[in-house]
Design a protein around this motif. Structure first.
Motif, short mmCIF file in Angstrom:
data_model
loop_
_atom_site.label_atom_id
_atom_site.label_comp_id
_atom_site.label_asym_id
_atom_site.label_seq_id
_atom_site.Cartn_x
_atom_site.Cartn_y
_atom_site.Cartn_z
N GLU A 89 0.86 -1.18 0.27
CA GLU A 89 0.02 -0.06 -0.09
C GLU A 89 0.95 1.24 0.09
N GLU A 90 2.05 1.19 0.70
CA GLU A 90 2.84 2.57 0.72
C GLU A 90 3.58 2.68 -0.82
N ARG A 91 3.91 1.64 -1.49
CA ARG A 91 4.24 1.85 -2.64
C ARG A 91 3.35 2.18 -3.87
N ARG A 92 2.14 1.86 -3.63
CA ARG A 92 1.09 2.27 -4.47
C ARG A 92 0.99 3.77 -4.59
N PRO A 93 0.98 4.32 -5.98
CA PRO A 93 0.74 5.70 -5.94
C PRO A 93 -0.74 6.14 -5.64
N SER A 94 -0.79 7.53 -5.01
CA SER A 94 -2.14 7.65 -4.47
C SER A 94 -2.90 8.33 -5.38
N GLY A 95 -2.51 8.34 -6.61
CA GLY A 95 -3.43 8.93 -7.76
C GLY A 95 -3.73 10.34 -7.47
N ARG A 96 -3.15 10.89 -6.63
CA ARG A 96 -3.50 12.59 -6.55
C ARG A 96 -2.26 13.17 -7.20
#
Length: 166
Positions: A153-160
């Motif tokens: 989850e920390e590696r995933r881009p937040s999309g913002r």
């Protein structure tokens, strides 16, 4: 090469591996010892030694089956998925992306706590529940899944967008 190693995605790294607990060998080993006692008693009573030792074929077959079950069961947590494979001839696999796991449960008896084995319950999205009994180090396996999910989850881009408007 193992099932887990053969099915890794490119760049995927294994965080944690475990296997079935050695307790799978206890019933066949006990059966083997009891059969040895019966065979020794039969030989002592005057029965044919070859025929008496033939009784050991069944416990040896059961012991060999337990070994194959232990050897052919794999449990792994990678940086992207949970991979579980059980079965000798027929195969049961579970390959779940970390974000699709809703719940991981561990059940341990008193003996399980003392000897570090238990039953693992993995619930995925859609309420699919998989049960894996007799796993060695089930709490460590659960912790590895949770740690890998957090890291994923920390590696995933937040999309913002990273730019701010003024």
């Amino acid at each position: 090469m193992s099932y887990v190693d053969n099915n890794l995605l490119s760049g995927e790294k294994i965080f944690f591996r475990t296997h079935l607990h050695w307790k799978v060998f206890l019933p066949p080993a006990l059966l083997f010892l009891i059969t040895i006692a019966f065979a020794a008693g039969a030989i002592y009573q005057g029965f044919d030694p070859h025929l008496s030792l033939l009784m050991l074929v069944i416990p040896l077959g059961v012991l060999f089956h337990s070994y194959l079950t232990w050897r052919c069961s794999e449990f792994a947590v990678t940086d992207k998925r949970v991979l579980i494979k059980t079965g000798i001839v027929s195969r049961h696999t579970l390959e779940t992306i970390l974000t699709k796991i809703e719940n991981i449960g561990v059940e341990q008896t008193l003996w399980g706590r003392l000897f570090n084995f238990g039953t693992l319950y993995v619930t995925g999205t859609g309420s699919t529940r998989e049960i894996f009994p007799g796993i060695h180090a089930p709490l460590e396996f659960r912790k590895a899944i949770e740690a890998a999910a957090v890291a994923f989850e920390e590696r995933r881009p937040s999309g913002r967008s990273s730019t701010t408007l003024t």
